[in-house]
Design an enzyme around this catalytic site. Structure first.
Site, PDB file in Angstrom:
ATOM      1  N   HIS A   1      19.706 124.476  50.603  1.00 16.28           N
ATOM      2  CA  HIS A   1      18.447 125.219  50.726  1.00 16.28           C
ATOM      3  C   HIS A   1      18.770 126.679  51.004  1.00 16.28           C
ATOM      4  CE1 HIS A   1      15.778 121.651  51.347  1.00 16.28           C
ATOM      5  NE2 HIS A   1      16.948 121.101  51.686  1.00 16.28           N
TER       6      HIS A   1
ATOM      7  N   GLN B   1      18.549 114.008  54.499  1.00  8.91           N
ATOM      8  CA  GLN B   1      18.739 114.437  53.113  1.00  8.91           C
ATOM      9  C   GLN B   1      17.674 113.724  52.284  1.00  8.91           C
ATOM     10  OE1 GLN B   1      22.557 113.383  51.445  1.00  8.91           O
ATOM     11  NE2 GLN B   1      22.379 114.852  49.779  1.00  8.91           N
TER      12      GLN B   1
ATOM     13  N   VAL C   1      16.715 113.922  49.138  1.00  8.37           N
ATOM     14  CA  VAL C   1      17.152 113.439  47.823  1.00  8.37           C
ATOM     15  C   VAL C   1      18.665 113.260  47.901  1.00  8.37           C
ATOM     16  CG1 VAL C   1      17.307 113.979  45.358  1.00  8.37           C
ATOM     17  CG2 VAL C   1      15.273 114.666  46.649  1.00  8.37           C
TER      18      VAL C   1
ATOM     19  N   HIS D   1      22.400 119.287  47.704  1.00  3.25           N
ATOM     20  CA  HIS D   1      21.572 120.467  47.485  1.00  3.25           C
ATOM     21  C   HIS D   1      21.617 121.360  48.712  1.00  3.25           C
ATOM     22  CE1 HIS D   1      18.860 117.396  49.172  1.00  3.25           C
ATOM     23  NE2 HIS D   1      18.098 118.374  49.639  1.00  3.25           N
TER      24      HIS D   1
END
Length: 137
Positions: free
Chosen positions: A98, A90, A92, A96
């Site tokens: 994708h 990961q 960041v 999130h």
């Protein structure tokens, strides 16, 4: 807290926004696998899917679903790759997903890690039991 995606949400980092509402922001990945690769994040900082409140999961993934439709249609893609990492790989530490447009023979080959097999049905059953027994109430 020093979070790149929180800075994106705050408007301190410029991105190509694709969609936003009170809870979700979707924008183009600055290093796309293919053009149209979008990241979908919750505006509220949470590091992983397991940190997202139960009542937020459905609304968040409804937007991921909508963005997936838009990516496929907008990029004339035959399909998509939708993925999310928790901690390992990961890049960041802010949840999130994708959404990557896919087409036959686009050069992306299956999963990005080596795949194996269970030694036998007993090992598979024992593994399934371990996961099943670890399910939260």
């Amino acid at each position: 807290m020093d979070c790149l995606f929180c800075a994106v949400v705050a408007g301190d980092v410029e991105v190509q926004r694709v969609y936003e509402d009170d809870a979700v922001l979707a924008f183009l990945d600055h290093r796309p696998l293919f053009p149209g690769h979008v990241l979908v994040i919750p505006r509220r900082h949470v590091e992983t899917l397991t940190d997202l409140a139960a009542e937020e999961v459905g609304p968040y993934f409804r937007q991921v679903q909508r963005i997936t439709v838009a990516v496929e249609r907008g990029m004339d893609a035959r399909g998509s790759f939708v993925a999310e990492n928790n901690r390992v790989s990961q890049s960041v530490p802010h949840l999130h997903v994708h959404v990557v447009p896919r087409n036959p023979r686009d050069g992306l080959r299956g999963f990005f890690w080596p795949r194996g097999r269970y030694a036998d049905a007993a090992e598979a059953a024992a593994t399934a039991a371990r996961v099943r027994d670890a399910l939260p109430e």
